[in-house]
Design an enzyme around this catalytic site. Structure first.
Site, PDB file in Angstrom:
ATOM      1  N   ARG A  94       0.773  -1.121   0.075  1.00 35.85           N
ATOM      2  CA  ARG A  94       0.076  -0.059  -0.077  1.00 35.85           C
ATOM      3  C   ARG A  94       0.999   1.207  -0.047  1.00 35.85           C
ATOM      4  NH1 ARG A  94      -4.979  -1.823   2.472  1.00 35.85           N
ATOM      5  NH2 ARG A  94      -6.441  -0.242   2.590  1.00 35.85           N
ATOM      6  N   ARG A 133     -22.119  -1.245   2.359  1.00 36.44           N
ATOM      7  CA  ARG A 133     -21.289  -2.616   2.721  1.00 36.44           C
ATOM      8  C   ARG A 133     -21.865  -3.028   4.111  1.00 36.44           C
ATOM      9  NH1 ARG A 133     -15.037  -3.319   2.096  1.00 36.44           N
ATOM     10  NH2 ARG A 133     -14.927  -1.637   3.470  1.00 36.44           N
ATOM     11  N   ARG A 166     -18.614  -1.950   9.043  1.00 40.57           N
ATOM     12  CA  ARG A 166     -17.353  -1.682   9.443  1.00 40.57           C
ATOM     13  C   ARG A 166     -17.112  -0.302  10.120  1.00 40.57           C
ATOM     14  NH1 ARG A 166     -12.950  -3.773   5.173  1.00 40.57           N
ATOM     15  NH2 ARG A 166     -12.204  -1.463   5.292  1.00 40.57           N
ATOM     16  N   ARG A 177      -9.750   7.781   3.956  1.00 44.11           N
ATOM     17  CA  ARG A 177      -9.076   6.526   3.328  1.00 44.11           C
ATOM     18  C   ARG A 177      -8.600   6.864   2.146  1.00 44.11           C
ATOM     19  NH1 ARG A 177     -13.635   2.617   4.797  1.00 44.11           N
ATOM     20  NH2 ARG A 177     -12.294   0.974   3.526  1.00 44.11           N
TER      21      ARG A 177
HETATM   22  P1  AP5 Z   1     -15.213  -4.793  -1.359  1.00 46.66           P
HETATM   23  O1  AP5 Z   1     -14.813  -5.900  -2.245  1.00 46.66           O
HETATM   24  O2  AP5 Z   1     -15.297  -5.169   0.157  1.00 46.66           O
HETATM   25  O3  AP5 Z   1     -14.061  -3.719  -1.649  1.00 46.66           O
HETATM   26  P2  AP5 Z   1     -12.600  -3.478  -0.983  1.00 46.66           P
HETATM   27  O4  AP5 Z   1     -11.677  -2.867  -2.392  1.00 46.66           O
HETATM   28  O5  AP5 Z   1     -11.927  -4.828  -0.748  1.00 46.66           O
HETATM   29  O6  AP5 Z   1     -12.677  -2.623   0.032  1.00 46.66           O
HETATM   30  P3  AP5 Z   1     -11.974  -2.259   1.577  1.00 46.66           P
HETATM   31  O7  AP5 Z   1     -12.592  -1.239   2.022  1.00 46.66           O
HETATM   32  O8  AP5 Z   1     -11.893  -3.950   2.137  1.00 46.66           O
HETATM   33  O9  AP5 Z   1     -10.568  -1.840   0.982  1.00 46.66           O
HETATM   34  P4  AP5 Z   1      -9.591  -1.083   1.958  1.00 46.66           P
HETATM   35  O10 AP5 Z   1      -8.367  -1.106   1.012  1.00 46.66           O
HETATM   36  O11 AP5 Z   1     -10.019   0.225   2.228  1.00 46.66           O
HETATM   37  O12 AP5 Z   1      -9.496  -1.794   3.371  1.00 46.66           O
HETATM   38  P5  AP5 Z   1      -8.760  -2.782   4.188  1.00 46.66           P
HETATM   39  O13 AP5 Z   1      -9.423  -3.965   4.514  1.00 46.66           O
HETATM   40  O14 AP5 Z   1      -7.631  -3.146   3.080  1.00 46.66           O
HETATM   41  O15 AP5 Z   1     -16.319  -4.095  -1.826  1.00 46.66           O
HETATM   42  C1  AP5 Z   1     -17.061  -2.808  -1.371  1.00 46.66           C
HETATM   43  C2  AP5 Z   1     -18.564  -3.082  -1.299  1.00 46.66           C
HETATM   44  O16 AP5 Z   1     -19.009  -2.950  -2.703  1.00 46.66           O
HETATM   45  C3  AP5 Z   1     -19.032  -4.438  -0.802  1.00 46.66           C
HETATM   46  O17 AP5 Z   1     -20.274  -4.140  -0.085  1.00 46.66           O
HETATM   47  C4  AP5 Z   1     -19.128  -5.224  -1.995  1.00 46.66           C
HETATM   48  O18 AP5 Z   1     -20.382  -6.243  -1.832  1.00 46.66           O
HETATM   49  C5  AP5 Z   1     -19.713  -4.176  -3.201  1.00 46.66           C
HETATM   50  N1  AP5 Z   1     -19.103  -4.279  -4.337  1.00 46.66           N
HETATM   51  C6  AP5 Z   1     -18.082  -4.866  -4.677  1.00 46.66           C
HETATM   52  N2  AP5 Z   1     -17.708  -4.942  -6.221  1.00 46.66           N
HETATM   53  C7  AP5 Z   1     -18.884  -4.488  -6.790  1.00 46.66           C
HETATM   54  C8  AP5 Z   1     -19.452  -4.361  -8.091  1.00 46.66           C
HETATM   55  N3  AP5 Z   1     -18.595  -4.521  -9.098  1.00 46.66           N
HETATM   56  N4  AP5 Z   1     -20.574  -3.614  -8.279  1.00 46.66           N
HETATM   57  C9  AP5 Z   1     -21.473  -3.149  -6.925  1.00 46.66           C
HETATM   58  N5  AP5 Z   1     -20.855  -3.616  -5.900  1.00 46.66           N
HETATM   59  C10 AP5 Z   1     -19.900  -4.008  -5.577  1.00 46.66           C
HETATM   60  O19 AP5 Z   1      -7.983  -2.116   5.004  1.00 46.66           O
HETATM   61  C11 AP5 Z   1      -8.478  -1.441   6.028  1.00 46.66           C
HETATM   62  C12 AP5 Z   1      -7.691  -0.551   6.850  1.00 46.66           C
HETATM   63  O20 AP5 Z   1      -6.451  -1.460   7.316  1.00 46.66           O
HETATM   64  C13 AP5 Z   1      -6.884   0.562   6.284  1.00 46.66           C
HETATM   65  O21 AP5 Z   1      -7.553   1.913   6.036  1.00 46.66           O
HETATM   66  C14 AP5 Z   1      -5.572   0.726   7.028  1.00 46.66           C
HETATM   67  O22 AP5 Z   1      -5.656   1.592   7.989  1.00 46.66           O
HETATM   68  C15 AP5 Z   1      -5.268  -0.784   7.511  1.00 46.66           C
HETATM   69  N6  AP5 Z   1      -4.321  -1.675   6.460  1.00 46.66           N
HETATM   70  C16 AP5 Z   1      -4.451  -2.383   5.708  1.00 46.66           C
HETATM   71  N7  AP5 Z   1      -3.647  -3.108   5.078  1.00 46.66           N
HETATM   72  C17 AP5 Z   1      -2.812  -2.087   5.175  1.00 46.66           C
HETATM   73  C18 AP5 Z   1      -1.366  -2.018   4.843  1.00 46.66           C
HETATM   74  N8  AP5 Z   1      -0.836  -2.826   3.738  1.00 46.66           N
HETATM   75  N9  AP5 Z   1      -0.695  -0.963   5.232  1.00 46.66           N
HETATM   76  C19 AP5 Z   1      -1.101  -0.094   6.065  1.00 46.66           C
HETATM   77  N10 AP5 Z   1      -2.438  -0.008   6.453  1.00 46.66           N
HETATM   78  C20 AP5 Z   1      -3.056  -1.343   6.167  1.00 46.66           C
END
Ligand code: AP5
Length: 224
Positions: A94, A133, A166, A177
């Site tokens: 990231r 979501r 969430r 974000r």
């Molecule tokens: P979904 O598939 O859940 O989307 P996503 O891209 O996985 O979204 P996230 O919010 O999980 O990503 P993120 O990167 O912000 O969070 P993460 O958990 O990595 O889809 C979203 C919604 O849309 C769902 O309801 C789904 O059903 C719907 N949908 C999907 N596709 C669709 C379509 N084509 N059409 C219609 N609807 C659709 O990270 C969370 C936090 O963790 C970060 O903010 C950070 O604080 C920390 N973190 C995680 N990884 C790191 C890292 N590597 N370094 C530092 N901090 C980190």
């Protein structure tokens, strides 16, 4: 899958673009683990570990957890047996720093990335997606109130438990974000493009169309 000795993919894209949703489909199709740093961190939060408590504060504000913490988690995870045939990384790397750490980890394992999949969606659509979501607190299955609702609109189809939102899916946190994404993660798009690994997918299509486009891109890469 048979054309690959191992298949190592990175899912890149803004929060809520559908990376997790697609990673789950791909994980089933190619039978390789879906490794999400967000899921791993939320697991730490649920278990109230020291790391989890520290991470929750940052995640609830839409910030990024430190590179050292997430990279240590990934190093440990990629070394596990089930990742030997490949992995789908979701939410990692990231930052440019994390991308360099990943290069080192993969080199040590004698592997390399086959593809980096950018699932791109405009910011306005992100806010709509994340507002709707919901997920199951027990099995983690992800729904959307409009695009993929549970059968009764309220409970998990699998576990029957009431779905939850969430903590970081509040509008002001989503905006933060997105800022973090554009500032710290977007530079990776160029980095992987220069390496010839990037595939850009229009994530605003419906889920099946997005999956088809990704599978197509992965398949095509085998012929090169
Ligand atoms: P979904 O598939 O859940 O989307 P996503 O891209 O996985 O979204 P996230 O919010 O999980 O990503 P993120 O990167 O912000 O969070 P993460 O958990 O990595 O889809 C979203 C919604 O849309 C769902 O309801 C789904 O059903 C719907 N949908 C999907 N596709 C669709 C379509 N084509 N059409 C219609 N609807 C659709 O990270 C969370 C936090 O963790 C970060 O903010 C950070 O604080 C920390 N973190 C995680 N990884 C790191 C890292 N590597 N370094 C530092 N901090 C980190």
């Amino acid at each position: 899958m048979s054309m690959y000795r191992s298949l190592n993919l990175v899912m890149l894209g803004p929060p809520g673009s559908g990376k997790g949703t697609q990673a789950k489909f791909l994980s089933e199709r190619y039978r390789i683990p879906h490794v999400s740093t967000g899921d791993m961190l939320r697991e730490e939060v649920r278990n109230r570990t020291t790391l989890g408590l520290k991470a929750k504060e940052i995640m609830d504000q839409g910030g990024l957890v430190s590179d050292e913490i997430v990279s240590a988690m990934i190093l440990k995870r990629l070394d596990q047996e089930d990742c030997a045939r490949g992995v789908i990384l979701d939410g990692y790397p990231r930052t440019v720093e994390q991308a360099h750490v990943l290069d080192g980890i993969l080199a040590e394992l004698g592997r390399a990335l086959e593809r980096v999949i950018l699932v791109d969606v405009p910011d306005e659509e992100i806010v709509r997606r994340l507002g709707g979501r919901r997920s199951c607190p027990k099995c983690g299955k992800v729904y959307h109130l409009i695009y993929s609702p549970p059968a009764d609109g309220v409970h998990c189809d699998v576990c029957g438990i009431e779905l939850v939102q969430r903590d970081d899916d509040k509008e002001e946190v989503i905006r933060q974000r997105l800022i973090q994404y554009h500032e710290k993660t977007q530079p990776l798009v160029e980095l992987y493009e220069q390496r010839g690994l990037l595939v850009e997918i229009d994530g605003s299509q419906d889920m099946e169309a997005v999956t088809a486009a990704i599978v197509d891109a992965i398949g095509a890469s085998a012929d090169q």
